[in-house]
Design an enzyme around this catalytic site. Structure first.
Site, short mmCIF file in Angstrom:
data_model
loop_
_atom_site.label_atom_id
_atom_site.label_comp_id
_atom_site.label_asym_id
_atom_site.label_seq_id
_atom_site.Cartn_x
_atom_site.Cartn_y
_atom_site.Cartn_z
N LYS A 45 4.27 -15.17 3.04
CA LYS A 45 4.59 -15.93 1.83
C LYS A 45 6.11 -15.95 1.68
O LYS A 45 6.67 -15.64 0.61
CB LYS A 45 3.88 -15.27 0.63
CG LYS A 45 3.91 -16.05 -0.66
CD LYS A 45 3.03 -17.27 -0.68
CE LYS A 45 3.16 -18.02 -1.97
NZ LYS A 45 2.49 -19.34 -1.95
N ASP B 75 -1.62 -18.64 1.24
CA ASP B 75 -2.56 -19.40 0.42
C ASP B 75 -3.24 -20.50 1.25
O ASP B 75 -4.47 -20.67 1.21
CB ASP B 75 -1.89 -19.99 -0.83
CG ASP B 75 -0.49 -20.53 -0.57
OD1 ASP B 75 0.05 -20.29 0.53
OD2 ASP B 75 0.07 -21.20 -1.45
N ASP C 158 -11.71 -10.32 4.50
CA ASP C 158 -12.93 -10.51 3.71
C ASP C 158 -13.29 -11.99 3.62
O ASP C 158 -14.47 -12.36 3.62
CB ASP C 158 -12.78 -9.93 2.29
CG ASP C 158 -13.10 -8.43 2.25
OD1 ASP C 158 -12.97 -7.78 3.31
OD2 ASP C 158 -13.46 -7.91 1.18
N TYR D 177 0.81 -1.23 0.00
CA TYR D 177 0.00 0.00 0.00
C TYR D 177 0.84 1.27 0.00
O TYR D 177 0.43 2.30 0.51
CB TYR D 177 -0.95 -0.01 1.21
CG TYR D 177 -2.06 -1.03 1.04
CD1 TYR D 177 -1.78 -2.39 1.07
CD2 TYR D 177 -3.38 -0.64 0.82
CE1 TYR D 177 -2.76 -3.34 0.89
CE2 TYR D 177 -4.38 -1.59 0.65
CZ TYR D 177 -4.06 -2.93 0.68
OH TYR D 177 -5.05 -3.87 0.50
N ASP E 208 -5.93 -7.62 4.38
CA ASP E 208 -7.10 -7.07 3.71
C ASP E 208 -7.92 -8.22 3.10
O ASP E 208 -9.14 -8.32 3.30
CB ASP E 208 -6.63 -6.10 2.62
CG ASP E 208 -7.77 -5.28 2.05
OD1 ASP E 208 -8.86 -5.30 2.63
OD2 ASP E 208 -7.56 -4.61 1.01
#
Ligand code: ATP
Length: 331
Positions: A168, A202, A230, A122, A226
């Protein structure tokens, strides 16, 4: 008295924030409110989506309650959300998601996602060249250290047992590797009594859907947090169920994790649960924990007594849901 800056914003923002302010008023007589524009209404007035005056007003208050803004497609658009996060140094994004209503095929979950809120993907530094675009993704020791410390402290203060670092680092060996190594160091020096675990992003996404009991507190980088919040919201019933707090050393802004949902704006069917739970998080944060807990209980009672909001196929829109919550609060 505690002063709250209310920023309704665009789309369903004003609808869910109106419900949250009603509930706040019922929950405490210790609050006073000031209101300001953000997003499209502000842009029409002043040519910016977040004015300097509004930022100053937010700074003068004990906390802010924000709805949502619609992202503009104009090339000079600067996200007011990223701007207030930066200007107010809100480096933590706290996103607790908990099952309130048991749905078929969705396992119960109770997870708190602590998302790094100041850097990662970001940075908004993207550069075109003749082949395409390069995006700068920044991971610093300082930001990683303070977010992991926050997650450990949160887990401890809130009776949580486990902190999982989601990363990751098998691919992004240097950047996510740094984040992971700071997590390991801090968990061994500061995390006594807490279980430390690690998960690739993942597989964390899959497990949030298939086996969410695996998770308690998750600490993770900006973009992963983020997306995963969700995913967690989806398991809990949808985006209307995920509150969020942006926190820094001095200031705080609370908001539902969802956006402005223009497709349902003005129809009276937006679920205000996330906005009201964000208001409850705010009450806890500004030193009114009993009131925060009472609001959470009132929301939870709505669902446990068998009612459903329209996003889950029920008959309760924003107004009737809020009336029930006010009644459960004893108002
Ligand atoms: P934005 O551009 O502001 O991010 P968006 O519509 O792309 O808006 P969200 O607002 O996050 O993204 O929501 C995606 C979809 O989820 C919405 O279109 C809406 O159908 C549903 N949704 C989001 N929030 C709620 C809510 N509070 N109650 C009911 N449905 C919601």
């Amino acid at each position: 008295m505690k002063k709250v800056c209310v920023l309704p914003g665009d789309g369903i923002g004003p609808e869910v924030i109106e419900c949250a302010v009603k509930v706040l008023n019922a929950a405490s007589d210790q609050l006073e409110f000031v209101q300001a524009d953000i997003g499209q209404a502000e842009y029409r007035k002043s040519g910016t989506h977040l004015s300097r005056d509004t930022l100053d007003l937010m700074k003068s208050c004990d906390s802010s309650l924000f709805g949502a803004v619609t992202t503009s497609s104009s090339p000079d658009y600067e996200s007011p959300v990223l701007r207030f996060r930066k200007e107010l140094n809100l480096y933590v994004n706290l996103r607790p998601v908990k099952t309130l209503v048991h749905l078929p095929q969705r396992p119960p979950l109770d997870v708190v996602i602590v998302r790094e809120n100041s850097e990662g993907m970001y940075t908004q530094q993207e550069q075109y060249d003749d082949k395409g675009v390069t995006t700068l993704r920044r991971v610093t020791r300082e930001a990683s250290d303070r977010i992991v410390r926050y997650a450990i402290d949160y887990a401890r203060k809130n009776g949580r047992r486990k902190v999982t670092c989601v990363h990751k680092a098998n691919v992004l060996r240097a950047s996510d590797g740094l984040f992971l190594s700071i997590f390991r160091e801090l968990m061994s020096s500061e995390g006594s009594g807490l279980e430390a675990s690690e998960q690739l992003v993942d597989s964390a996404a899959m497990k949030l859907v298939t086996d969410p009991a695996e998770f308690d507190v998750i600490v993770t980088l900006n973009l992963y947090g983020d997306i995963l919040s969700d995913v967690a919201a989806g398991v809990a019933g949808g985006l209307g169920f995920a509150p969020s707090g942006n926190l820094g050393p001095k200031y705080s802004v609370f908001e539902p994790a969802h956006g402005s949902a223009p497709d349902i704006a003005g129809k009276g069917i937006a679920n205000p649960t996330a906005a009201i739970l964000a208001a409850a998080l705010m009450l806890r944060h500004i030193g009114l924990p009993k009131e925060g807990q009472a609001v959470e209980r009132a929301v939870s009672e709505f669902y446990s007594s068998g009612h459903l909001t329209s996003d889950l196929g029920g008959r309760h829109g924003s107004v009737s849901f809020t009336e029930h919550v006010l009644k459960n609060l004893g108002r």
